[in-house]
Motif scaffolding. Sequence first.
Motif, mmCIF file in Angstrom:
data_model
loop_
_atom_site.group_PDB
_atom_site.id
_atom_site.type_symbol
_atom_site.label_atom_id
_atom_site.label_comp_id
_atom_site.label_asym_id
_atom_site.label_seq_id
_atom_site.Cartn_x
_atom_site.Cartn_y
_atom_site.Cartn_z
ATOM 1 N N PRO A 122 73.990 -23.715 15.333
ATOM 2 C CA PRO A 122 72.995 -23.059 15.786
ATOM 3 C C PRO A 122 73.231 -21.455 16.246
ATOM 4 N N ARG A 123 72.613 -20.726 15.960
ATOM 5 C CA ARG A 123 72.763 -19.304 16.224
ATOM 6 C C ARG A 123 72.442 -19.050 17.800
ATOM 7 N N GLU A 124 73.231 -18.000 18.471
ATOM 8 C CA GLU A 124 72.987 -17.480 19.694
ATOM 9 C C GLU A 124 71.825 -16.750 19.628
ATOM 10 N N ASP A 125 71.381 -16.137 18.471
ATOM 11 C CA ASP A 125 70.182 -15.060 18.627
ATOM 12 C C ASP A 125 69.105 -16.105 17.863
ATOM 13 N N GLU A 126 69.042 -17.360 17.725
ATOM 14 C CA GLU A 126 67.985 -17.968 17.523
ATOM 15 C C GLU A 126 66.926 -18.116 18.318
ATOM 16 N N PRO A 127 65.506 -17.897 17.594
ATOM 17 C CA PRO A 127 64.322 -17.887 18.699
ATOM 18 C C PRO A 127 64.444 -19.021 19.403
ATOM 19 N N TRP A 150 54.392 -19.333 15.170
ATOM 20 C CA TRP A 150 53.562 -20.624 14.276
ATOM 21 C C TRP A 150 52.092 -20.106 14.411
ATOM 22 N N LYS A 151 51.711 -20.040 15.555
ATOM 23 C CA LYS A 151 50.235 -19.726 15.874
ATOM 24 C C LYS A 151 49.874 -18.663 15.022
ATOM 25 N N GLU A 152 50.619 -17.592 14.826
ATOM 26 C CA GLU A 152 50.471 -16.397 14.082
ATOM 27 C C GLU A 152 50.580 -16.389 12.820
ATOM 28 N N GLY A 153 50.885 -17.673 12.169
ATOM 29 C CA GLY A 153 51.113 -17.899 10.712
ATOM 30 C C GLY A 153 52.578 -17.906 10.281
ATOM 31 N N PHE A 154 53.700 -17.804 11.174
ATOM 32 C CA PHE A 154 54.858 -17.642 10.795
ATOM 33 C C PHE A 154 55.885 -18.755 11.099
ATOM 34 N N ALA A 155 56.859 -19.071 10.253
ATOM 35 C CA ALA A 155 57.814 -20.008 10.733
ATOM 36 C C ALA A 155 59.058 -19.497 10.421
ATOM 37 N N TYR A 156 59.956 -20.064 11.264
ATOM 38 C CA TYR A 156 61.484 -19.794 11.217
ATOM 39 C C TYR A 156 62.438 -20.420 10.042
ATOM 40 N N THR A 167 65.538 -14.740 3.497
ATOM 41 C CA THR A 167 64.758 -15.649 4.452
ATOM 42 C C THR A 167 65.691 -16.445 5.504
ATOM 43 N N GLU A 168 66.945 -16.612 5.298
ATOM 44 C CA GLU A 168 67.543 -17.691 6.368
ATOM 45 C C GLU A 168 67.670 -16.991 7.625
ATOM 46 N N HIS A 169 67.446 -17.818 8.626
ATOM 47 C CA HIS A 169 67.445 -17.075 10.071
ATOM 48 C C HIS A 169 66.429 -15.717 10.186
ATOM 49 N N GLN A 170 65.477 -15.821 9.655
ATOM 50 C CA GLN A 170 64.321 -14.999 9.546
ATOM 51 C C GLN A 170 63.054 -15.651 9.470
ATOM 52 N N TRP A 171 61.908 -14.853 9.798
ATOM 53 C CA TRP A 171 60.573 -15.238 9.809
ATOM 54 C C TRP A 171 59.934 -15.051 8.460
ATOM 55 N N VAL A 172 59.158 -16.099 8.354
ATOM 56 C CA VAL A 172 58.295 -15.995 6.915
ATOM 57 C C VAL A 172 56.980 -16.432 7.268
ATOM 58 N N TYR A 177 55.644 -15.469 2.095
ATOM 59 C CA TYR A 177 55.496 -14.078 2.456
ATOM 60 C C TYR A 177 56.699 -13.775 3.251
ATOM 61 N N LEU A 178 57.630 -12.710 2.789
ATOM 62 C CA LEU A 178 58.466 -12.222 4.025
ATOM 63 C C LEU A 178 57.892 -11.366 4.905
ATOM 64 N N GLU A 179 58.323 -11.080 6.345
ATOM 65 C CA GLU A 179 57.482 -10.189 7.213
ATOM 66 C C GLU A 179 57.334 -8.799 6.588
ATOM 67 N N ASP A 180 57.909 -8.292 5.559
ATOM 68 C CA ASP A 180 57.420 -6.905 5.152
ATOM 69 C C ASP A 180 56.217 -7.186 4.154
ATOM 70 N N GLY A 181 55.778 -8.546 4.122
ATOM 71 C CA GLY A 181 54.816 -8.614 3.119
ATOM 72 C C GLY A 181 55.177 -9.023 1.660
ATOM 73 N N THR A 182 56.421 -8.994 1.256
ATOM 74 C CA THR A 182 56.758 -9.398 -0.078
ATOM 75 C C THR A 182 56.277 -10.819 -0.303
ATOM 76 N N PHE A 183 55.785 -10.939 -1.467
ATOM 77 C CA PHE A 183 55.552 -12.161 -1.959
ATOM 78 C C PHE A 183 56.525 -13.027 -2.633
ATOM 79 N N LEU A 184 57.399 -13.656 -1.998
ATOM 80 C CA LEU A 184 58.644 -14.290 -2.245
ATOM 81 C C LEU A 184 58.608 -15.002 -3.604
ATOM 82 N N ASN A 185 57.417 -15.851 -3.918
ATOM 83 C CA ASN A 185 57.472 -16.666 -5.030
ATOM 84 C C ASN A 185 57.293 -15.820 -6.232
ATOM 85 N N ALA A 186 56.485 -14.684 -6.176
ATOM 86 C CA ALA A 186 56.284 -13.984 -7.319
ATOM 87 C C ALA A 186 57.507 -13.124 -7.720
ATOM 88 N N SER A 187 58.388 -12.683 -6.563
ATOM 89 C CA SER A 187 59.302 -11.945 -6.564
ATOM 90 C C SER A 187 60.481 -12.621 -7.326
#
Length: 193
Positions: free
Chosen positions: A42-47, A56-62, A116-121, A141-151
């Motif tokens: 577990p990371r100290e900076d983990e949300p 999650w309500k905004e559509g993002f998961a960690y 993606t690891e330890h980041q929001w998608v 999708y990454l936070e910057d809008g990159t479509f990861l599957n396509a990438s």
Amino acid sequence: MKNRYIFTVLSVLLCYVSTACQSQSDYVYSVKGETEEVTSTPREDEPSHKEKEKRWKEGFAYVTKVIDGDTFWVDNGKESFKVRFIGIDAPETRNSRWKKKGYYASESKEYVRSQTEHQWVRLEFDVQAMDRYKRRLAYIYLEDGTFLNASLVEQGYAVVDTYPPNVKYVEQFINLQKQARETEQGLWGKMPE
């Protein structure tokens, strides 16, 4: 004397249990008969759980752990679950009953981990929510809008692998794979001798 002995045994036992609980740094996630140990500390900076629920309500998961180039674990504050990327298939990182370890697997996994690891998608779902292994199926999708599957397909880290009814981006994936093959990107490049 007997009371002192019982007290000593209980003290040692309590100390042992307390130490074991404090030193546990691994998580174990279970999905309907399938258990996978997550060995990341577990990371100290983990949300916090509240932050994860809010996002999650905004559509993002960690993302908590990357399994390979097309699967990872996420946490939404209430539960942790495995997500399988829709429409693509990355090389396997280890041998299984059904598939052998594939060429370019470690590069694919490392790319997904770095993104993606330890980041929001953001997860986008299609018609079918889960596969037969009880993994959630999603476009990532990454936070910057990159479509990861396509990438992943575009850079040769994965190939197109669609299963109806989840075919929303199949044409885009096929076009990207064609380009990746023509330019010998990633796994389409020359294999080492």
